[in-house]
Write a protein that holds these residues in place. Sequence first.
Motif, PDB file in Angstrom:
ATOM      1  N   PRO A   1       0.818  -1.225   0.000  1.00 35.83           N
ATOM      2  CA  PRO A   1       0.000   0.000   0.000  1.00 35.83           C
ATOM      3  C   PRO A   1       0.849   1.271   0.000  1.00 35.83           C
ATOM      4  O   PRO A   1       0.447   2.292  -0.558  1.00 35.83           O
ATOM      5  N   TYR A   2       2.040   1.189   0.628  1.00 36.28           N
ATOM      6  CA  TYR A   2       2.895   2.387   0.752  1.00 36.28           C
ATOM      7  C   TYR A   2       3.656   2.650  -0.541  1.00 36.28           C
ATOM      8  O   TYR A   2       3.902   3.785  -0.917  1.00 36.28           O
ATOM      9  N   LEU A   3       3.994   1.570  -1.250  1.00 38.61           N
ATOM     10  CA  LEU A   3       4.637   1.745  -2.557  1.00 38.61           C
ATOM     11  C   LEU A   3       3.619   2.367  -3.525  1.00 38.61           C
ATOM     12  O   LEU A   3       3.964   3.093  -4.448  1.00 38.61           O
ATOM     13  N   ALA A   4       2.334   2.100  -3.264  1.00 38.25           N
ATOM     14  CA  ALA A   4       1.284   2.659  -4.122  1.00 38.25           C
ATOM     15  C   ALA A   4       0.950   4.108  -3.756  1.00 38.25           C
ATOM     16  O   ALA A   4       0.164   4.741  -4.440  1.00 38.25           O
ATOM     17  N   GLY A   5       1.531   4.634  -2.673  1.00 32.55           N
ATOM     18  CA  GLY A   5       1.351   6.055  -2.394  1.00 32.55           C
ATOM     19  C   GLY A   5       0.847   6.404  -1.006  1.00 32.55           C
ATOM     20  O   GLY A   5       0.934   7.552  -0.585  1.00 32.55           O
TER      21      GLY A   5
END
Length: 301
Positions: free
Chosen positions: A50-54
Amino acid sequence: MKTSDEIRNEFLKFWTSSPRNAKIIPNVSLVPNNDPTLLFVNSGMFPLVPYLAGQPHPLGKRLCNVQRCLRTNDIEDVGDYNHLTFFEMIGNWSLGAFSKTEQILWKMELYVEKFGLDPQRIFASVWGGDDNIPRDDEAIDAWIKAFKKYGIEAKFSEDITNVPQQGESSQNWQFRIFPYGKKDNWWQRGPEVNGELGGPCSEIFYDMQTVLNDTGEKLHINDDSGRYLEIGNSVFMEYRFEDGKWKPMEQKNIDYGGGLDRIVATVQNKRSVYETDLFIDYINAIENISGHKYDHNEEQK
Ligand code: SER
């Protein structure tokens, strides 16, 4: 000789110290608690999707960890010298915080100055480009810089077989950076469905100096000969799959993972991961109990 515990600690100390200042994220359970598509956690980046997605991460944009992983996608290779189903992956991430040039320079510093590997035995692969996404020239330039820091005038070669062949040494070898395509130098976690994240990657290889499987073909760093061992992968996770195409994301991420067992084998100068301090005590105990001697089965890869 550095122990596996020392190598694990050196890795975390390097990433948490200035100027990198990464925060350590905890190892998660091997059985994913929030992803029905995955039976077991198979890479360190799993909890970070989820964090790589923003989405902002509570610990910031610079992260690292040591994650236990279970992989079955290369199960046919398990039983050779360097493929395990269960292993620890050391990882670092940048959620848009620093460039791929910095990542490659730091990676080289970590492997050479902290782990103590010989820069003359290091080789690298980069994304060679396709119809949609161009060759990764920034990664090529960064590797040239990284080698230069250790007195090596490294060159890029389109011909992937420009590596030391049988009987040749990598000392003072010029060609060290090679392009590969989708199969080897593109990483994505799952199938190409809307929302999947992926990107070109750049792997680091170590010259193990001897061939284990002589295929009769010319050697290259990504072959099955066993001469060159992959000991780390930096994925430049900068693309999201949308409507049948990989499209650039605003947040330019870095997702690095390296198999601890393989890195320990190179540092401890062992041809097989089973001869490192991660395994040898168990092997010695089994020898004592069984009365049989552990040795390589030369018929295996
Ligand atoms: N996700 C990449 C890998 O598993 C790098 O961490 O190789």
